[in-house]
Motif scaffolding. Structure first.
Motif, PDB file in Angstrom:
ATOM      1  N   THR A   1       0.838  -1.204   0.000  1.00  0.00           N
ATOM      2  CA  THR A   1       0.000   0.000   0.000  1.00  0.00           C
ATOM      3  C   THR A   1       0.872   1.254   0.000  1.00  0.00           C
ATOM      4  OG1 THR A   1      -1.741  -1.172   1.176  1.00  0.00           O
ATOM      5  CG2 THR A   1      -1.829   1.231   1.231  1.00  0.00           C
ATOM      6  N   GLN A   2       1.941   1.234   0.803  1.00  0.00           N
ATOM      7  CA  GLN A   2       2.858   2.380   0.876  1.00  0.00           C
ATOM      8  C   GLN A   2       3.518   2.624  -0.489  1.00  0.00           C
ATOM      9  OE1 GLN A   2       6.295   1.623   3.256  1.00  0.00           O
ATOM     10  NE2 GLN A   2       6.911   3.764   3.359  1.00  0.00           N
ATOM     11  N   ILE A   3       3.994   1.569  -1.127  1.00  0.00           N
ATOM     12  CA  ILE A   3       4.662   1.709  -2.425  1.00  0.00           C
ATOM     13  C   ILE A   3       3.687   2.187  -3.489  1.00  0.00           C
ATOM     14  CG2 ILE A   3       5.773   0.404  -4.287  1.00  0.00           C
ATOM     15  CD1 ILE A   3       7.123  -1.287  -2.069  1.00  0.00           C
ATOM     16  N   MET A   4       2.500   1.616  -3.521  1.00  0.00           N
ATOM     17  CA  MET A   4       1.504   1.982  -4.529  1.00  0.00           C
ATOM     18  C   MET A   4       1.018   3.419  -4.360  1.00  0.00           C
ATOM     19  SD  MET A   4       1.369  -0.573  -6.521  1.00  0.00           S
ATOM     20  CE  MET A   4      -0.068  -0.285  -7.507  1.00  0.00           C
ATOM     21  N   SER A   5       1.060   3.940  -3.141  1.00  0.00           N
ATOM     22  CA  SER A   5       0.593   5.312  -2.914  1.00  0.00           C
ATOM     23  C   SER A   5       1.533   6.348  -3.530  1.00  0.00           C
ATOM     24  CB  SER A   5       0.436   5.577  -1.413  1.00  0.00           C
ATOM     25  OG  SER A   5       1.700   5.607  -0.778  1.00  0.00           O
ATOM     26  N   ARG A   6       2.757   5.946  -3.825  1.00  0.00           N
ATOM     27  CA  ARG A   6       3.725   6.864  -4.454  1.00  0.00           C
ATOM     28  C   ARG A   6       3.335   7.201  -5.888  1.00  0.00           C
ATOM     29  NH1 ARG A   6       9.260   3.677  -3.112  1.00  0.00           N
ATOM     30  NH2 ARG A   6       8.935   3.464  -0.890  1.00  0.00           N
ATOM     31  N   GLY A   7       2.620   6.304  -6.534  1.00  0.00           N
ATOM     32  CA  GLY A   7       2.254   6.515  -7.929  1.00  0.00           C
ATOM     33  C   GLY A   7       3.364   6.067  -8.864  1.00  0.00           C
ATOM     34  N   LEU A   8       3.146   6.290 -10.133  1.00  0.00           N
ATOM     35  CA  LEU A   8       4.129   5.902 -11.138  1.00  0.00           C
ATOM     36  C   LEU A   8       5.320   6.845 -11.122  1.00  0.00           C
ATOM     37  CD1 LEU A   8       1.718   5.161 -14.108  1.00  0.00           C
ATOM     38  CD2 LEU A   8       2.924   3.500 -12.688  1.00  0.00           C
ATOM     39  N   PRO A   9       6.496   6.364 -11.520  1.00  0.00           N
ATOM     40  CA  PRO A   9       7.654   7.263 -11.586  1.00  0.00           C
ATOM     41  C   PRO A   9       7.427   8.344 -12.635  1.00  0.00           C
ATOM     42  CG  PRO A   9       8.209   5.090 -12.438  1.00  0.00           C
ATOM     43  CD  PRO A   9       6.813   5.018 -11.920  1.00  0.00           C
ATOM     44  N   LYS A  10       8.030   9.493 -12.422  1.00  0.00           N
ATOM     45  CA  LYS A  10       7.901  10.597 -13.371  1.00  0.00           C
ATOM     46  C   LYS A  10       8.654  10.252 -14.649  1.00  0.00           C
ATOM     47  CE  LYS A  10       7.153  14.364 -10.167  1.00  0.00           C
ATOM     48  NZ  LYS A  10       5.906  13.838  -9.765  1.00  0.00           N
ATOM     49  N   GLN A  11       8.037  10.592 -15.769  1.00  0.00           N
ATOM     50  CA  GLN A  11       8.684  10.361 -17.046  1.00  0.00           C
ATOM     51  C   GLN A  11       9.785  11.388 -17.248  1.00  0.00           C
ATOM     52  OE1 GLN A  11       5.602  10.366 -20.061  1.00  0.00           O
ATOM     53  NE2 GLN A  11       6.452   8.472 -20.864  1.00  0.00           N
ATOM     54  N   LYS A  12      10.956  10.920 -17.651  1.00  0.00           N
ATOM     55  CA  LYS A  12      12.056  11.824 -17.948  1.00  0.00           C
ATOM     56  C   LYS A  12      12.205  11.903 -19.462  1.00  0.00           C
ATOM     57  CE  LYS A  12      14.531  10.637 -13.772  1.00  0.00           C
ATOM     58  NZ  LYS A  12      15.696  10.006 -13.182  1.00  0.00           N
ATOM     59  N   PRO A  13      12.172  13.096 -20.015  1.00  0.00           N
ATOM     60  CA  PRO A  13      12.300  13.205 -21.470  1.00  0.00           C
ATOM     61  C   PRO A  13      13.701  12.809 -21.929  1.00  0.00           C
ATOM     62  CG  PRO A  13      12.311  15.377 -20.454  1.00  0.00           C
ATOM     63  CD  PRO A  13      12.024  14.388 -19.362  1.00  0.00           C
ATOM     64  N   ILE A  14      13.768  12.257 -23.141  1.00  0.00           N
ATOM     65  CA  ILE A  14      15.047  11.914 -23.752  1.00  0.00           C
ATOM     66  C   ILE A  14      15.391  13.049 -24.699  1.00  0.00           C
ATOM     67  CG2 ILE A  14      16.287  10.224 -25.145  1.00  0.00           C
ATOM     68  CD1 ILE A  14      14.099   8.183 -24.312  1.00  0.00           C
ATOM     69  N   GLU A  15      16.524  13.670 -24.487  1.00  0.00           N
ATOM     70  CA  GLU A  15      16.920  14.832 -25.275  1.00  0.00           C
ATOM     71  C   GLU A  15      16.940  14.492 -26.766  1.00  0.00           C
ATOM     72  OE1 GLU A  15      20.844  17.600 -25.882  1.00  0.00           O
ATOM     73  OE2 GLU A  15      20.514  16.692 -23.918  1.00  0.00           O
ATOM     74  N   GLY A  16      16.248  15.299 -27.553  1.00  0.00           N
ATOM     75  CA  GLY A  16      16.221  15.112 -28.999  1.00  0.00           C
ATOM     76  C   GLY A  16      15.190  14.111 -29.486  1.00  0.00           C
ATOM     77  N   VAL A  17      14.463  13.471 -28.580  1.00  0.00           N
ATOM     78  CA  VAL A  17      13.466  12.469 -28.967  1.00  0.00           C
ATOM     79  C   VAL A  17      12.073  13.023 -28.718  1.00  0.00           C
ATOM     80  CG1 VAL A  17      12.561  10.162 -28.508  1.00  0.00           C
ATOM     81  CG2 VAL A  17      15.027  10.555 -28.464  1.00  0.00           C
ATOM     82  N   LYS A  18      11.260  13.051 -29.772  1.00  0.00           N
ATOM     83  CA  LYS A  18       9.903  13.581 -29.637  1.00  0.00           C
ATOM     84  C   LYS A  18       8.896  12.489 -29.316  1.00  0.00           C
ATOM     85  CE  LYS A  18      10.279  17.638 -32.558  1.00  0.00           C
ATOM     86  NZ  LYS A  18       9.765  18.316 -33.742  1.00  0.00           N
ATOM     87  N   GLN A  19       9.061  11.321 -29.930  1.00  0.00           N
ATOM     88  CA  GLN A  19       8.091  10.246 -29.747  1.00  0.00           C
ATOM     89  C   GLN A  19       8.816   8.916 -29.576  1.00  0.00           C
ATOM     90  OE1 GLN A  19       5.817  10.651 -33.318  1.00  0.00           O
ATOM     91  NE2 GLN A  19       4.482  12.194 -32.442  1.00  0.00           N
ATOM     92  N   VAL A  20       8.255   8.045 -28.740  1.00  0.00           N
ATOM     93  CA  VAL A  20       8.800   6.714 -28.503  1.00  0.00           C
ATOM     94  C   VAL A  20       7.702   5.692 -28.763  1.00  0.00           C
ATOM     95  CG1 VAL A  20       9.777   5.149 -26.780  1.00  0.00           C
ATOM     96  CG2 VAL A  20      10.443   7.556 -26.771  1.00  0.00           C
ATOM     97  N   ILE A  21       8.024   4.666 -29.517  1.00  0.00           N
ATOM     98  CA  ILE A  21       7.105   3.559 -29.754  1.00  0.00           C
ATOM     99  C   ILE A  21       7.747   2.321 -29.131  1.00  0.00           C
ATOM    100  CG2 ILE A  21       6.019   2.080 -31.487  1.00  0.00           C
ATOM    101  CD1 ILE A  21       6.190   4.477 -33.413  1.00  0.00           C
TER     102      ILE A  21
END
Length: 112
Positions: free
Chosen positions: A29-49
């Protein structure tokens, strides 16, 4: 950027006491309450598939290569990257007819 990923599942079962089970539930419950990790952008990359599957041998690498080649052929003004993160050995270099070892620049960027 297209990423080809392989997922492997291992199942195991543990016999827990009631106290251990309760502790585990509280920790979960404690771990799940943190939520998902923040997305870090990749320099120079606009889209990821991401091409992924829970099963091996279904054509993830083939699909990723075909997507990358099709996108590169569709718009030559764009740069397409392909990253193989296969645990049991990359097949992308074989499919793309690449030889030698990958090299990194001083800024830790891949050099074709």
């Amino acid at each position: 950027m297209i990423m080809e990923m392989a997922y492997f599942k291992t199942f195991f079962f543990l016999k827990l006491s009631d106290a251990e089970n309760e502790t585990l539930k509280q920790r979960r419950t404690q771990i799940m309450s943190r939520g998902l990790p923040k997305q870090k952008p990749i320099e120079g990359v606009k889209q990821v598939i991401v091409v992924a599957s829970g099963k091996g041998g279904v054509g993830k690498s083939t699909t990723a290569v075909n997507l990358a080649l099709a996108m590169a052929a569709n718009d030559s003004s764009k740069t397409v990257g392909l990253l193989d993160v296969d645990v049991y050995g990359p097949s992308i270099p074989k499919m793309m007819n690449l030889k030698g070892n990958p090299e990194l620049s001083q800024s830790l960027r891949w050099i074709g």
